[in-house]
Design a protein around this motif. Structure first.
Motif, PDB file in Angstrom:
ATOM      1  N   GLU A 367       0.865  -1.176   0.000  1.00  0.00           N
ATOM      2  CA  GLU A 367       0.000   0.000   0.000  1.00  0.00           C
ATOM      3  C   GLU A 367       0.904   1.231   0.000  1.00  0.00           C
ATOM      4  N   PRO A 368       0.748   2.147  -0.981  1.00  0.00           N
ATOM      5  CA  PRO A 368       1.603   3.339  -1.034  1.00  0.00           C
ATOM      6  C   PRO A 368       1.468   4.186   0.231  1.00  0.00           C
ATOM      7  N   THR A 369       2.602   4.671   0.749  1.00  0.00           N
ATOM      8  CA  THR A 369       2.552   5.485   1.964  1.00  0.00           C
ATOM      9  C   THR A 369       1.902   6.842   1.712  1.00  0.00           C
ATOM     10  N   GLY A 370       1.828   7.252   0.454  1.00  0.00           N
ATOM     11  CA  GLY A 370       1.169   8.512   0.142  1.00  0.00           C
ATOM     12  C   GLY A 370      -0.320   8.383  -0.092  1.00  0.00           C
ATOM     13  N   SER A 371      -0.878   7.193   0.046  1.00  0.00           N
ATOM     14  CA  SER A 371      -2.307   6.988  -0.174  1.00  0.00           C
ATOM     15  C   SER A 371      -3.113   7.645   0.948  1.00  0.00           C
ATOM     16  N   PRO A 372      -4.392   7.978   0.702  1.00  0.00           N
ATOM     17  CA  PRO A 372      -5.220   8.576   1.774  1.00  0.00           C
ATOM     18  C   PRO A 372      -5.319   7.703   3.004  1.00  0.00           C
ATOM     19  N   PHE A 373      -5.301   6.391   2.826  1.00  0.00           N
ATOM     20  CA  PHE A 373      -5.396   5.482   3.968  1.00  0.00           C
ATOM     21  C   PHE A 373      -4.179   5.621   4.876  1.00  0.00           C
ATOM     22  N   CYS A 374      -2.976   5.553   4.298  1.00  0.00           N
ATOM     23  CA  CYS A 374      -1.757   5.676   5.103  1.00  0.00           C
ATOM     24  C   CYS A 374      -1.609   7.078   5.688  1.00  0.00           C
ATOM     25  N   GLN A 375      -2.035   8.102   4.935  1.00  0.00           N
ATOM     26  CA  GLN A 375      -1.962   9.456   5.458  1.00  0.00           C
ATOM     27  C   GLN A 375      -2.900   9.648   6.647  1.00  0.00           C
ATOM     28  N   PHE A 376      -4.062   8.984   6.614  1.00  0.00           N
ATOM     29  CA  PHE A 376      -4.977   9.047   7.744  1.00  0.00           C
ATOM     30  C   PHE A 376      -4.343   8.412   8.986  1.00  0.00           C
ATOM     31  N   LEU A 377      -3.704   7.254   8.808  1.00  0.00           N
ATOM     32  CA  LEU A 377      -3.025   6.614   9.932  1.00  0.00           C
ATOM     33  C   LEU A 377      -1.881   7.477  10.453  1.00  0.00           C
ATOM     34  N   GLN A 378      -1.161   8.133   9.530  1.00  0.00           N
ATOM     35  CA  GLN A 378      -0.040   8.976   9.919  1.00  0.00           C
ATOM     36  C   GLN A 378      -0.510  10.187  10.736  1.00  0.00           C
ATOM     37  N   ASN A 379      -1.607  10.820  10.303  1.00  0.00           N
ATOM     38  CA  ASN A 379      -2.052  12.055  10.932  1.00  0.00           C
ATOM     39  C   ASN A 379      -2.885  11.800  12.194  1.00  0.00           C
ATOM     40  N   LYS A 380      -3.790  10.823  12.149  1.00  0.00           N
ATOM     41  CA  LYS A 380      -4.701  10.595  13.263  1.00  0.00           C
ATOM     42  C   LYS A 380      -4.141   9.608  14.298  1.00  0.00           C
ATOM     43  N   GLN A 381      -3.396   8.623  13.816  1.00  0.00           N
ATOM     44  CA  GLN A 381      -2.853   7.570  14.691  1.00  0.00           C
ATOM     45  C   GLN A 381      -3.967   6.845  15.443  1.00  0.00           C
ATOM     46  N   TRP A 382      -5.089   6.625  14.774  1.00  0.00           N
ATOM     47  CA  TRP A 382      -6.237   5.967  15.376  1.00  0.00           C
ATOM     48  C   TRP A 382      -6.212   4.475  15.102  1.00  0.00           C
ATOM     49  N   VAL A 383      -6.822   3.718  16.032  1.00  0.00           N
ATOM     50  CA  VAL A 383      -7.132   2.317  15.776  1.00  0.00           C
ATOM     51  C   VAL A 383      -8.475   2.278  15.047  1.00  0.00           C
ATOM     52  N   ILE A 384      -8.514   1.698  13.879  1.00  0.00           N
ATOM     53  CA  ILE A 384      -9.712   1.725  13.037  1.00  0.00           C
ATOM     54  C   ILE A 384     -10.499   0.435  13.232  1.00  0.00           C
ATOM     55  N   ASP A 385     -11.744   0.591  13.631  1.00  0.00           N
ATOM     56  CA  ASP A 385     -12.677  -0.536  13.724  1.00  0.00           C
ATOM     57  C   ASP A 385     -13.431  -0.609  12.401  1.00  0.00           C
ATOM     58  N   LEU A 386     -13.124  -1.586  11.579  1.00  0.00           N
ATOM     59  CA  LEU A 386     -13.718  -1.671  10.251  1.00  0.00           C
ATOM     60  C   LEU A 386     -15.213  -1.931  10.320  1.00  0.00           C
ATOM     61  N   ASP A 387     -15.665  -2.687  11.319  1.00  0.00           N
ATOM     62  CA  ASP A 387     -17.105  -2.901  11.474  1.00  0.00           C
ATOM     63  C   ASP A 387     -17.810  -1.605  11.828  1.00  0.00           C
ATOM     64  N   ASP A 388     -17.210  -0.825  12.714  1.00  0.00           N
ATOM     65  CA  ASP A 388     -17.789   0.457  13.089  1.00  0.00           C
ATOM     66  C   ASP A 388     -17.772   1.421  11.906  1.00  0.00           C
ATOM     67  N   PHE A 389     -16.713   1.375  11.093  1.00  0.00           N
ATOM     68  CA  PHE A 389     -16.637   2.250   9.920  1.00  0.00           C
ATOM     69  C   PHE A 389     -17.733   1.910   8.908  1.00  0.00           C
ATOM     70  N   ALA A 390     -18.036   0.615   8.781  1.00  0.00           N
ATOM     71  CA  ALA A 390     -19.089   0.210   7.840  1.00  0.00           C
ATOM     72  C   ALA A 390     -20.451   0.716   8.283  1.00  0.00           C
ATOM     73  N   VAL A 391     -20.663   0.830   9.611  1.00  0.00           N
ATOM     74  CA  VAL A 391     -21.954   1.294  10.121  1.00  0.00           C
ATOM     75  C   VAL A 391     -22.033   2.818  10.147  1.00  0.00           C
ATOM     76  N   ASP A 392     -20.954   3.470  10.597  1.00  0.00           N
ATOM     77  CA  ASP A 392     -20.965   4.932  10.747  1.00  0.00           C
ATOM     78  C   ASP A 392     -19.650   5.504  10.208  1.00  0.00           C
ATOM     79  N   PRO A 393     -19.534   5.692   8.889  1.00  0.00           N
ATOM     80  CA  PRO A 393     -18.268   6.200   8.323  1.00  0.00           C
ATOM     81  C   PRO A 393     -17.950   7.629   8.743  1.00  0.00           C
ATOM     82  N   GLU A 394     -18.952   8.388   9.198  1.00  0.00           N
ATOM     83  CA  GLU A 394     -18.709   9.787   9.560  1.00  0.00           C
ATOM     84  C   GLU A 394     -17.831   9.909  10.801  1.00  0.00           C
ATOM     85  N   ARG A 395     -17.764   8.863  11.607  1.00  0.00           N
ATOM     86  CA  ARG A 395     -16.900   8.917  12.797  1.00  0.00           C
ATOM     87  C   ARG A 395     -15.430   8.968  12.405  1.00  0.00           C
TER      88      ARG A 395
END
Length: 614
Positions: A367-395
């Motif tokens: 996965e490219p480090t410049g992709s939006p996914f990696c940039q989100f991890l870099q900036n937010k440093q959040w643990v992502i719950d994929l099930d929660d994201f599928a239900v409420d992506p706005e979080r």
């Protein structure tokens, strides 16, 4: 028979409160809450022990037991008032700084205490039972006061803090409720029911675990009960297995009893099947995970025993076994009872590349480090719950999941691995074996575990890079010697070609030429052998310097001017590598030849000076 039951019942209550008192007093931290709770337990233990002793000796209930019971009730009321005190600040009498409920309760206890003492000491109350019956109304009143205090404590405690006091309210309220039942029944029938009285000790003993749980949950009560989760888990599993075996044994006995001629066969088959089922349950990872989560949620203030978890996490990363990437997945997955996952690490290519997977065979390669996914991890440093994201992506505002992650089967959590504020990689975990709520405690633990794992992985990457650099350094060092040797061989062969036209008919020259060519061929074979060998450095040996110099000077015999050798001492020895020392001396002789004119003179002289060879 009833006397024995009374002794056993109240003795058990005394032992239970003794154990809780010892725990409270040994862990007391100087706080009033812990002191009053410990004193309440001590008075209850003394009261229960006194009743058990009187039952053993056969004496009737006396003034002492009545006073101890009053003191027991008073001590629990004092404890409840101390816990309630922050909520009664607005109900104080200004001159004395005493709350109205506390003053009313103390007055009630003093009145009842005086009435009890007077009843026992009065002339018409020589019969202890009569004085005890006369105090039924007072005991009911004290029980009502205690239940009101428990109700006020539960009502005034904020909802978020009730989990810490609910078991204590249940236990202490149970004590007062049973007293109310006992003395209300005595008031109705004009005497105490012996069976209800005998069961009272067991009821008091049952409340001890409830009070202990609340004491462990509430730090103000100063109970440092540090019961290992592992001990609780294994004890619970053992207790459950024992109950299961007892139930199966009873069922097997019933089958044998009603099965007639088939009873023995049915019992044996049933017990075997029950044993196999028990073993299957004990080795089930899913059931073990559910039991651990249940114990953590219901018996501890935090879901994790951080000391045990960190020891296990560090041990998994540092122990020998599979590759570090595999161990990293195992260590992080174990925190949330997950069965595996996959690990991506940032590489020099600019991508986060897949380096390890466990129970996730369809993971994407990079996965490219410049992709939006990696940039989100870099900036937010959040643990992502994929099930929660599928239900409420706005979080997860700004998060764009790559398609490969959306299609990844059983993917559940994405844990970033941060090192010095930068994204070093990430781990994708599969769904856990039991349902785990992803709250702040779990996410914080996963974040710090990700940082720790990133430090281990970064250290390994640095070690690998250093090893490669050392290999290149060793190769460069060896290449330097090779270049010198090749330079000498080229010089000798070029000089041989130059002199061939002049001396090709000279037999002596022809002999020297053959020797030189033979030596050059051997030298080149030796170089090729060393290049192809893993261990190209030979060990040092004891050698004679005169023999070594004869070979070094002999190799330069075709040079102009031709070097000469003068050996003053033939017994000089040195411990060194023959080939490497010969090359060093050969380079020195070659430098001397090149620095001299054709009609010059190069002399190599060997002599001893003290402990040195010159």
């Amino acid at each position: 028979m009833l006397v024995n039951i009374v002794v056993l019942s109240y003795a058990l209550a005394a032992v239970a409160f003794l154990f809780l008192s010892v725990l409270l007093l040994t862990s007391w931290r100087g706080r009033l809450h812990g002191l009053t709770l410990a004193l309440a337990c001590v008075t209850t233990m003394t009261w229960a022990g006194a009743i058990a002793w009187q039952a053993i000796s056969g004496n009737p209930l006396s003034l002492l037991t009545a006073l101890l019971e009053t003191l027991r009730n008073a001590s629990w009321s004092v404890f409840l008032l101390v816990v309630l005190s922050p909520y009664l600040e607005h109900k104080r009498i200004a001159p004395f700084n005493v709350s109205v409920p506390a003053l009313a309760i103390v007055t009630s206890y003093l009145v009842f205490l005086g009435a009890t003492v007077y009843a026992y000491w009065s002339a018409d109350a020589l019969n202890g039972a009569t004085s005890f019956i006369s105090s039924y109304v007072g005991h009911v009143g004290l029980a009502v006061i205690g239940m009101l205090l428990v109700e006020q404590l539960y009502r005034n405690t904020p909802g978020k803090d009730r989990w810490a006091i609910k078991f204590a309210c249940l236990g202490i309220g149970g004590l007062y409720a049973y007293d109310f039942y006992l003395y209300s029944d005595a008031m109705l029938f004009r005497k105490i029911n012996p069976d209800i009285w005998a069961a009272r000790g067991l009821v008091n003993a049952v409340t001890v675990p409830l009070i202990a749980i609340s004491a462990a949950r509430n730090p103000k009560w100063s109970l440092g009960i540090a019961v290992s989760r592992r001990l609780v888990f294994h004890s619970t599993a053992l207790f459950g297995a024992a109950l299961y075996l007892l139930a199966m044994a009873a069922a097997g006995y019933y089958l044998r009893f009603v099965g007639g001629s088939w009873g023995m066969v049915m019992q044996a088959a049933f017990l075997f099947a029950a044993g196999v089922l028990l073993l299957g349950i004990l080795v089930s990872g899913s059931l073990r995970s559910r039991l651990k989560v249940f114990i953590s949620k219901n018996f501890y203030s935090y879901n994790y025993d951080y000391r045990e978890e960190w020891l296990r996490f560090t041990r998994t990363l540092s122990d020998e076994g599979p590759a570090l990437g595999q161990r990293t997945i195992q260590a992080i997955a174990a925190l949330v009872e997950s069965s595996g996952g996959a690990l991506w690490i940032h590489r020099e290519s600019g991508n986060c590349e897949l380096v390890a997977e466990n129970d996730m065979p369809l993971a994407h390669d990079s996965e490219p480090t410049g992709s939006p996914f990696c940039q989100f991890l870099q900036n937010k440093q959040w643990v992502i719950d994929l099930d929660d994201f599928a239900v409420d992506p706005e979080r997860y505002e700004g998060l764009v999941l790559p398609q490969w992650l959306r299609d990844l089967p059983r993917a559940w959590l994405v844990v970033p691995l941060m090192s010095h504020g930068n994204l070093f990689g990430f781990v994708v975990l599969v769904k856990s074996r039991t349902e785990i709520k992803l709250n702040w405690e779990v996410t914080d633990l996963l974040k710090i575990a990700g940082r720790q794992a990133a430090s281990y992985l970064a250290q390994q990457e640095s070690a690998n890079a250093l090893m490669v650099a050392r290999q290149f350094e060793s190769f460069n060092r060896m290449s330097t010697f090779m270049v010198h040797d090749l330079k000498n061989l080229i010089f000798q062969l070029s000089l041989l070609v130059t002199n061939a036209e002049k001396h090709k008919n000279n037999p002596a020259f022809q002999e020297d030429m053959l020797d030189t060519l033979d030596h050059s061929v051997k030298k080149m074979k030796l170089l090729l052998q060393k290049l192809g060998s893993a261990d190209s450095i030979e060990g040092p040996v004891v050698l004679y310097l005169d023999k070594l110099l004869e070979q070094a000077v002999g190799l330069k015999s075709t040079s102009e001017p031709k070097p000469s050798l003068e050996i003053m001492d033939t017994a000089l020895r040195v411990r060194a590598n023959w080939a490497r020392l010969e090359r060093v001396l050969g380079h020195l002789i070659q430098n001397a030849i090149e620095a001299s004119s054709i009609d010059g003179k190069v002399v190599v002289r060997l002599l001893k000076h003290g402990d040195c060879a010159l």
